[in-house]
Design an enzyme around this catalytic site. Structure first.
Site, PDB file in Angstrom:
ATOM      1  CE1 TYR A   1      -9.574  -1.812 -14.941  1.00 23.19           C
ATOM      2  CE2 TYR A   1     -10.278  -0.055 -13.544  1.00 23.19           C
ATOM      3  CZ  TYR A   1     -10.026  -0.436 -14.645  1.00 23.19           C
ATOM      4  OH  TYR A   1     -10.227   0.022 -15.734  1.00 23.19           O
ATOM      5  CG  LEU A   2      -3.167  -2.738  -9.161  1.00 17.97           C
ATOM      6  CD1 LEU A   2      -1.261  -2.999  -9.112  1.00 17.97           C
ATOM      7  CD2 LEU A   2      -3.592  -3.130  -7.673  1.00 17.97           C
TER       8      LEU A   2
ATOM      9  CG  HIS B   1      -4.918  -0.727  -4.946  1.00 17.05           C
ATOM     10  ND1 HIS B   1      -5.854  -0.496  -6.270  1.00 17.05           N
ATOM     11  CD2 HIS B   1      -5.759  -1.285  -4.318  1.00 17.05           C
ATOM     12  CE1 HIS B   1      -6.905  -0.989  -6.150  1.00 17.05           C
ATOM     13  NE2 HIS B   1      -6.877  -1.605  -5.099  1.00 17.05           N
TER      14      HIS B   1
ATOM     15  CD  GLN C   1     -13.494  -9.508  -0.439  1.00 18.79           C
ATOM     16  OE1 GLN C   1     -12.675 -10.130  -0.170  1.00 18.79           O
ATOM     17  NE2 GLN C   1     -13.520  -8.109  -0.531  1.00 18.79           N
TER      18      GLN C   1
ATOM     19  N   GLY D   1      -5.741  -0.169   3.592  1.00 20.53           N
ATOM     20  CA  GLY D   1      -6.075   1.306   3.454  1.00 20.53           C
ATOM     21  C   GLY D   1      -7.477   1.818   4.264  1.00 20.53           C
TER      22      GLY D   1
ATOM     23  CB  VAL E   1      -4.998   7.527  -2.295  1.00 13.81           C
ATOM     24  CG1 VAL E   1      -4.448   8.645  -3.441  1.00 13.81           C
ATOM     25  CG2 VAL E   1      -3.743   7.188  -1.571  1.00 13.81           C
TER      26      VAL E   1
ATOM     27  NE  ARG F   1     -17.754  -2.548  -5.899  1.00 15.07           N
ATOM     28  CZ  ARG F   1     -16.979  -3.320  -4.906  1.00 15.07           C
ATOM     29  NH1 ARG F   1     -16.413  -2.658  -3.913  1.00 15.07           N
ATOM     30  NH2 ARG F   1     -17.392  -4.574  -4.641  1.00 15.07           N
TER      31      ARG F   1
END
Ligand code: AMP
Length: 281
Positions: A32-33, A37, A61, A147, A176, A187
């Site tokens: 869901y870039l 990313h 996770q 990131g 970013v 999210r």
């Protein structure tokens, strides 16, 4: 650009890169870039000959009551965006490719994972360290990109790479943000327009903490409470944690000195968001 679904295929691709003497970068993602990313992919493209991006929503996770099922997914869109950012190969395995029946091995990084998100998401970093170890062994990159948005994750991965002697370099890329300061996150898609406005309080709280420190405040408790006030002034927010921590050990500070990280996790409606800022005094 090429899409690989199996470990055997991406391994063969990696062998090809070895034969051609090409350096390989890995950018691990859950897809869901967004621009966050893509900034990792572009940084990787500058440093290495070939960029491999993994897209895998890693079940280990997520906690049992977390958003694994509803986590946003759109592989077609991701493939387009990845290609535009200079990604040469996408590795997007099914869950059963990564965790076949009988799977039994996990990686635990101690101490660093007892704080911040590790405290509120038990088992989260065990899942992260495990899947990242597997991706490192599968892709065998020269460099891997993470990131700063997930600051604790970057610290945990660096520790794991040093401790387990993974022969690669970790690069951490700045967060970013949207024009108004909200850190980009897959999210953010969950947020209603009203929640989107409340979510801005995360970055505002970080800026408030940073400003206090710049003005000379060294008592972590005072900085923390000021940050909490900023969050609580926004409707629909619930604080998971607000922390002023040592940037290396992630232990909570009383007196702010050296390198510190201001870190927070906040529920905005039913969405848990995180952000952080590094400060040095
Ligand atoms: P995710 O898909 O959320 O697991 O993130 C994959 C990678 O992208 C992780 O290394 C994240 O830290 C990084 N990332 C996510 N959001 C941002 C952002 N806003 N800025 C920079 N990197 C990010």
């Amino acid at each position: 650009m090429r899409l690989f679904k199996t470990i055997a295929e991406i391994r063969a691709f990696r062998q090809e890169c070895y034969r051609q003497g090409k350096t390989v970068a890995l950018v691990p993602t859950m897809g869901y870039l967004h621009e966050g990313h893509l900034s990792l992919a572009r940084a990787a493209r500058k440093d290495c000959d070939v960029v491999v991006m993994s897209i895998f929503v890693n079940p280990t996770q997520f906690g049992p009551n977390e958003d694994f099922e509803r986590y946003p997914r759109d592989l077609d869109r991701d493939l387009r965006l990845a290609e535009e950012a200079g990604v040469e190969a996408v590795f997007a395995p099914e869950v059963k490719e990564m965790y076949p029946p009988g799977y039994a091995t996990y990686v635990e990084v101690e101490r660093l994972t007892e704080h911040l998100c590790g405290r509120s998401r038990p088992g989260h970093f065990r899942g992260v360290a495990t899947v990242v170890s597997k991706l490192f062994n599968i892709v065998q990159p020269d460099k891997a990109y993470f990131g700063q948005k997930d600051y604790q994750q970057s610290v945990v991965i660096r520790r794991m790479v040093a401790d387990l002697n993974f022969p690669l370099e970790i690069v951490v890329v700045p967060t970013v943000r949207d024009a108004d300061g909200l850190a980009l996150s897959s999210r953010n898609k969950y947020l209603s327009p009203l929640e989107r406005r409340s979510a801005l309080s995360l970055y505002r709280a970080l800026l408030k903490g940073e400003a206090l420190i710049r003005e000379g405040e060294r008592r972590a408790g005072v900085v923390r409470r000021a940050m909490e006030e900023v969050i609580l002034a926004s409707p629909g927010t619930k604080i998971d944690y607000v922390a002023v921590s040592d940037a290396e050990t992630l232990e909570p500070l009383e007196e702010i000195k050296g390198k510190a990280v201001l870190a927070l996790a906040v529920w905005v409606g039913s969405t848990r968001l995180i952000d952080n800022l590094l400060v040095e005094v």
